[in-house]
Scaffold this motif. Structure first.
Motif, PDB file in Angstrom:
ATOM      1  N   ASN A 192       0.835  -1.246  -0.002  1.00  0.00           N
ATOM      2  CA  ASN A 192      -0.056   0.021   0.049  1.00  0.00           C
ATOM      3  C   ASN A 192       0.609   1.271  -0.165  1.00  0.00           C
ATOM      4  O   ASN A 192       0.425   2.337  -0.437  1.00  0.00           O
ATOM      5  CB  ASN A 192      -0.913  -0.042   1.315  1.00  0.00           C
ATOM      6  N   SER A 193       2.016   1.148   0.508  1.00  0.00           N
ATOM      7  CA  SER A 193       2.957   2.314   0.560  1.00  0.00           C
ATOM      8  C   SER A 193       4.048   2.373  -0.497  1.00  0.00           C
ATOM      9  O   SER A 193       4.628   3.359  -0.497  1.00  0.00           O
ATOM     10  CB  SER A 193       3.700   2.370   2.014  1.00  0.00           C
ATOM     11  N   ARG A 296      11.313   6.323  -4.064  1.00  0.00           N
ATOM     12  CA  ARG A 296      12.743   6.253  -4.170  1.00  0.00           C
ATOM     13  C   ARG A 296      13.027   5.555  -2.828  1.00  0.00           C
ATOM     14  O   ARG A 296      12.416   5.928  -1.664  1.00  0.00           O
ATOM     15  CB  ARG A 296      13.594   7.464  -4.544  1.00  0.00           C
ATOM     16  N   VAL A 297      14.098   5.062  -2.694  1.00  0.00           N
ATOM     17  CA  VAL A 297      14.522   4.033  -1.583  1.00  0.00           C
ATOM     18  C   VAL A 297      15.367   5.145  -0.797  1.00  0.00           C
ATOM     19  O   VAL A 297      16.660   5.269  -0.832  1.00  0.00           O
ATOM     20  CB  VAL A 297      15.205   2.765  -1.952  1.00  0.00           C
ATOM     21  N   VAL A 298      14.758   5.469   0.396  1.00  0.00           N
ATOM     22  CA  VAL A 298      15.655   6.301   1.247  1.00  0.00           C
ATOM     23  C   VAL A 298      16.940   5.849   1.580  1.00  0.00           C
ATOM     24  O   VAL A 298      18.003   6.370   1.996  1.00  0.00           O
ATOM     25  CB  VAL A 298      14.636   6.843   2.367  1.00  0.00           C
ATOM     26  N   ARG A 299      16.964   4.458   2.023  1.00  0.00           N
ATOM     27  CA  ARG A 299      18.019   3.950   2.800  1.00  0.00           C
ATOM     28  C   ARG A 299      19.032   3.087   1.701  1.00  0.00           C
ATOM     29  O   ARG A 299      19.785   2.259   1.947  1.00  0.00           O
ATOM     30  CB  ARG A 299      17.696   2.677   3.649  1.00  0.00           C
ATOM     31  N   HIS A 300      18.953   3.731   0.372  1.00  0.00           N
ATOM     32  CA  HIS A 300      19.659   3.205  -0.612  1.00  0.00           C
ATOM     33  C   HIS A 300      21.411   3.389  -0.236  1.00  0.00           C
ATOM     34  O   HIS A 300      21.594   4.479   0.082  1.00  0.00           O
ATOM     35  CB  HIS A 300      19.558   3.730  -1.839  1.00  0.00           C
ATOM     36  N   GLY A 301      21.937   2.340  -0.364  1.00  0.00           N
ATOM     37  CA  GLY A 301      23.335   2.481  -0.067  1.00  0.00           C
ATOM     38  C   GLY A 301      23.907   1.753   1.227  1.00  0.00           C
ATOM     39  O   GLY A 301      24.903   1.310   1.455  1.00  0.00           O
ATOM     40  N   ASN A 366       6.973   7.610  10.446  1.00  0.00           N
ATOM     41  CA  ASN A 366       7.066   6.687   9.570  1.00  0.00           C
ATOM     42  C   ASN A 366       7.368   7.314   8.055  1.00  0.00           C
ATOM     43  O   ASN A 366       8.349   6.935   7.361  1.00  0.00           O
ATOM     44  CB  ASN A 366       5.813   5.978   9.256  1.00  0.00           C
ATOM     45  N   THR A 367       6.989   8.651   7.900  1.00  0.00           N
ATOM     46  CA  THR A 367       7.392   9.316   6.535  1.00  0.00           C
ATOM     47  C   THR A 367       8.793   9.746   6.685  1.00  0.00           C
ATOM     48  O   THR A 367       9.294   9.842   5.464  1.00  0.00           O
ATOM     49  CB  THR A 367       6.210  10.649   6.687  1.00  0.00           C
TER      50      THR A 367
END
Length: 624
Positions: A192-193, A296-301, A366-367
């Motif tokens: 859902n998110s 977009r993936v915030v925790r990329h890396g 969460n956001t």
């Protein structure tokens, strides 16, 4: 037919030359219209479609006075979903599906109507392995009492016994269904998110909660890329396989390109949450340019190579500490910490309702992707049970790994006692104890046994507290006189009081300690020592530090003696919020219970009102 395995059943019916027949076919990811099915005919259906992720929304359309038999394929439905046995005549399932058994042994259950059909119907030649008749034509009931036609693998038999023992220790079928529901909730929240993923089965009522089937959401990409689903999914799966993060999650052979994930009761909810992070990473690596900015993936890396870890998507804290030159200076209290710890009762909920501001604060965290944990002395069930309760109050908690419960922390300690052969009794309900610890021959309720070596303090609801306290007092007194010693006490929930309705106070289970001390004083009892696993004990805060991967944590609580003192003793900062227990009157404070901050509401975590206090604290310290 709603699943590939439905087609296999239809093929077998053709092979047996059973006629006439009607096939009710629907689009992939849907369930046929049941109003068109004739209940006077025999009905064959799949209760849980592992290839399509579809199951019957209900079985109400199967009439009690039906003329035909209902034959249900429950290979993966057994132990994963409720089954209305009154509407089924032949039920078949497998050992190895839901409980992860060693072998693919098939099981069958026959209703009296089905047995009557066997006896009266025309006998057809079948393999010896499937012959259920005696020589005189009657049904051989010995097969339903344990007799086998051929000797099965004894390894497989012992394996399923072990699996059933595990299921019983979890709390039986209700607990297994609850585990499945929690697993599904994690994946449903993620879908859902996440704009680029969607369910193959778009009807929630017909969606399997354990056979998860997902597809790429076409509307999230350009038209020229809509034909590339297979290529994108293939590359994502290749990446996940190379990292050792996920195996065999490709959708079934004749299903649309996508993912097929098993979320049955033997799968841990935390692992599924980690898998969601891995899927997000794989998608960003495969087609990052086509992801909308909000996806977009915030925790990329933070994803390690397979040499570092086979399952965890990152090894660093979610909010790594950085020098002041690398990030903007903090503007709110929340900015100054890597994670926030919230007490539950009196801070987020009262009884079973969310307190003002609680939902908004968690949604904002969460956001912003800032980690937080619910640190609670509630010991009325497992972390999954507590998560369901808090979600029921409306709190948007994303996953079970955000729950740090006193019962969960105490679990390892209690299992040590049981492994050492000690008799353990619990102050709390049987449901709570079995949900947390499982069932054990040396684990009993304190209100029924005559003796025990260890008392575990859990909860004060769902049982007769007065009766249990009286029996505990008598047991302690008897052991003191007979041996000069008393049973040890392990307190999961050490709360002596907590807030009730309308500003009232309620005694908590921790009151048992002072009650025993007072009751045993006339017998010369020494001070009673209690090993505290929940707040204000250190163990629960050490668990928080381990999960967060940092000790830059802020504890938000309403009780000085548990929340504030416990956090300060563990070396953490603490905020006392003047709701909950504080609404009953000003609480005393001392040098060990003085909070670092005091707030009237949760909103002050973000509104900057506490910033002057932060500035003075920052001016008196240096940044490494």
């Amino acid at each position: 037919m709603s699943d590939s395995f439905s087609q296999y059943w239809a093929n077998e019916i053709d092979t047996l030359a059973l006629a006439p027949q009607s096939r009710h076919i629907c689009a992939y990811g849907d369930f046929p219209i049941t109003g068109r099915i004739d209940p006077n005919h025999d009905i064959v259906l799949v209760l849980n479609g592992t290839s399509s992720g579809v199951c019957p929304p209900d079985l109400d359309w199967i009439l009690p006075d039906r003329a035909g038999l209902v034959i249900a394929d429950a290979v993966s439905a057994a132990f994963t979903r409720p089954i209305d046995y009154d509407r089924i005549d032949v039920l078949c399932w497998s050992w190895q599906k839901a409980l992860g058994g060693e072998g693919g042994h098939g099981m069958i259950a026959l209703s009296p109507r089905a047995q009557a059909r066997l006896k009266a119907g025309e006998r057809k030649p079948v393999a010896r392995l499937m012959r259920l008749h005696n020589p005189d034509g009657s049904v051989n009931n010995a097969f339903f009492g344990g007799r086998t036609i051929s000797t099965p693998s004894m390894f497989a038999v012992e394996d399923i016994h072990s699996a059933l023992d595990w299921a019983e220790a979890c709390g039986g079928l209700p607990a297994l269904l609850n585990r499945v529901a929690n697993n599904y909730a994690v994946l449903d929240d993620w879908v859902n998110s996440t704009p680029w993923i969607d369910w193959i089965c778009t009807n929630p009522a017909a969606r399997s909660t354990c056979s998860i089937t997902l597809r790429l959401a076409r509307e999230q990409r350009a038209a020229a890329e809509k034909e590339d689903d297979g290529k994108i999914v293939a590359e994502m799966i290749r990446l996940l396989d190379a990292e050792g993060a996920a195996f065999d999650i490709w959708s079934y052979g004749d299903a649309p390109p996508g993912f097929r994930i098993w979320a049955g009761p033997t799968v841990e909810t935390e692992d599924l949450a980690i898998l969601c992070d891995w899927l997000a990473w794989a998608y960003s690596e495969t087609c990052e340019g086509s992801i909308p900015p909000e996806a977009r993936v915030v925790r990329h890396g933070y994803f390690p190579t397979s040499k570092a870890s086979a399952v965890q998507p990152r090894t660093e804290p979610a909010r790594p500490q950085t020098a002041a030159l690398d990030c903007p200076p903090p503007r709110t209290l929340a900015d100054c910490y890597d994670a926030i710890l919230f007490d539950a009762t009196g801070v987020l909920i009262s009884q079973n309702e969310a307190l003002p501001g609680a939902v908004d604060i968690l949604a904002r965290l969460n956001t912003s992707d800032q980690p937080y944990y619910i640190v609670t002395n509630i010991s009325s069930g497992s972390a999954e049970t507590i998560l369901a309760r808090l979600r029921g109050a409306g709190l948007p908690i994303p996953a079970v790994d955000r729950i740090v419960s006193a019962g969960g922390v105490a679990r390892h300690r209690v299992l040590e006692e049981l492994a050492a052969g000690r008799l353990v009794s619990y102050l709390g309900s049987a449901h709570a104890a079995h949900d947390i610890f499982g069932k054990h021959t040396n684990l009993d309720c304190a209100d029924t046994v005559e003796t025990f070596d260890t008392l575990v303090v859990l909860d004060d609801e769902g049982f007769d507290f007065k009766r249990a306290a009286d029996n505990i007092l008598s047991t302690f007194q008897r052991r003191l006189i007979e041996t000069g010693e008393m049973p040890r006490i392990i307190a999961a929930n050490a709360d002596i009081i907590y807030p009730g309705e309308n500003g009232t106070l309620v005694f908590g289970p921790g009151i048992i300690g002072p009650m025993l001390q007072a009751g045993l004083a006339p017998f010369g009892a020494p001070p009673i020592s209690v090993e505290i696993m929940g707040k204000p004990g250190r163990a629960i805060f050490e668990e928080c530090i381990a999960r967060a991967g940092t000790d830059r944590l802020l504890m938000v609580g309403d009780q000085v003696d548990t929340d504030i003192k416990g956090a300060k003793a563990a070396g953490l900062d603490a905020l006392l919020i003047t709701t909950g227990l504080n609404s009953c009157g000003e609480l005393r404070q001392d040098e060990y219970g003085a909070p670092d901050y005091v707030a009237k509401n949760l909103g002050q975590l973000f509104d900057g009102s506490l910033f002057p206090h932060l500035r003075s604290a920052m001016d008196s310290s240096t940044v490494d």
